[in-house]
Design an enzyme around this catalytic site. Structure first.
Site, short mmCIF file in Angstrom:
data_model
loop_
_atom_site.label_atom_id
_atom_site.label_comp_id
_atom_site.label_asym_id
_atom_site.label_seq_id
_atom_site.Cartn_x
_atom_site.Cartn_y
_atom_site.Cartn_z
CB SER A 1 0.47 5.31 -5.92
OG SER A 1 0.31 6.70 -5.74
CB SER B 1 2.53 6.54 -9.03
OG SER B 1 2.46 7.85 -9.57
CB SER C 1 6.99 6.94 -11.27
OG SER C 1 5.81 7.61 -10.84
#
Length: 307
Positions: A255, A91, A89
């Site tokens: 996040s 984040s 991802s």
């Protein structure tokens, strides 16, 4: 609890190790005895190829002898030295991008039993600013990666997209404990990252001895109503318990981290992310019956250490 893959490695290592040991100590001697008898009765007319057929090594034992050292090496490397992970991802952007494959130093924060995850040797502890991989406290089957912001005993505030930290201070006669310290940040006008079409602000942040970049979405408010509530503190303030760490993603408005689910126990730490060993560029393929992300190239410029 150990991951399924770690448990499988340990079981395969034990099974192949037992077979290897029994073969060396028992079965190989039995085969040698049969060959010796055949040689004694056959005289000089029997060559080594013929003698080998008298007591051949079973295929499954031969394969085990090849598998055991390889599995043992993989188990040692993965459990105690380095383990590869993929970044799934965004984040941790801009530090880590989707498609980065990283190496995690497993011995950075202590050596652990791969089955029970119990530490048996102290080798170090996290420092403020470390990028760490850990078992997600709400589901330890899942690995997360974030940056250590708060150390045990720290009081952390995240307000108006600004981090403030009051480090742990032991009250002593004649000693004044420091107040909250704002992290030093420098704005960078580079705009190569965006979220939902909104350009993200990029800042260089000094966190302990580590200087690193973070991203902020100027249109996204702090989601204080979703923050983890710690009794006795304000909604955007947390006191890190002993044996725990407060972690955040560098992509601050994209996040899910300690602000939302709390602290990372020391026993959940997997290791320290130290390097990107390969990085792939991905794009979404809509042409197949099962759309998905496919690699389109290698980002060689991203290979190297992690700050």
């Amino acid at each position: 609890m150990a991951s399924t893959f770690s448990l499988i490695l340990v079981i395969v290592c034990l099974v192949t190790g037992v077979i290897w040991c029994v073969d060396k100590l028992v079965w190989s001697k039995q085969r040698a005895a049969k060959i010796a008898v055949a040689r004694a009765h056959g005289g000089a007319g029997l060559d080594e190829k013929t003698l080998a057929k008298v007591a051949p090594v079973p295929v499954w034992i031969e394969q085990t002898a090849g598998i055991f050292p390889v599995i043992t090496l993989v188990l040692i490397l993965r459990s105690f030295l380095f383990e590869p992970f993929q970044i799934p991802s965004g984040s941790m952007m801009p530090t880590l991008l989707v498609g980065d494959f990283i190496l995690v130093e497993k011995f950075a924060y202590g050596l652990k039993d791969p089955v029970t995850n119990t530490k048996f040797l102290e080798t170090g502890e996290p420092s403020r600013g470390d990028v760490v991989v850990f078992k997600y406290p709400l589901d330890t089957r899942v690995d997360y990666i974030k940056r250590v912001v708060g150390m045990p005993g720290d009081r952390v505030i995240y307000r108006n997209k600004q981090i403030m930290i009051r480090p742990k201070c032991e009250e002593q006669e004649g000693k004044t404990c420091p107040g909250f310290q704002k992290l030093d940040v420098t704005f960078d006008k580079r705009g190569e990252f965006s979220q939902m079409g909104i350009p993200l602000d990029r800042f260089t942040e000094q966190l302990g001895a580590v200087s690193h970049d973070t991203l902020r979405n100027p249109m996204m408010p702090d989601l204080v109503d979703r923050y983890y509530r710690q009794p006795g503190t304000y909604p955007d303030e947390w006191v890190v318990p002993e044996g725990h760490y407060f972690v955040m993603g560098d992509n601050r408005d994209n996040s899910t981290d300690s602000r939302f689910w709390g602290f990372v126990p020391e026993q959940n730490l997997v290791g320290k992310a130290v390097a990107i060993w390969i990085s792939f560029e991905f794009e979404r393929d809509e042409s197949s019956w099962l759309p998905g992300w496919v690699p389109t190239g290698v980002r060689f410029n991203r290979i190297g250490g992690i700050e």
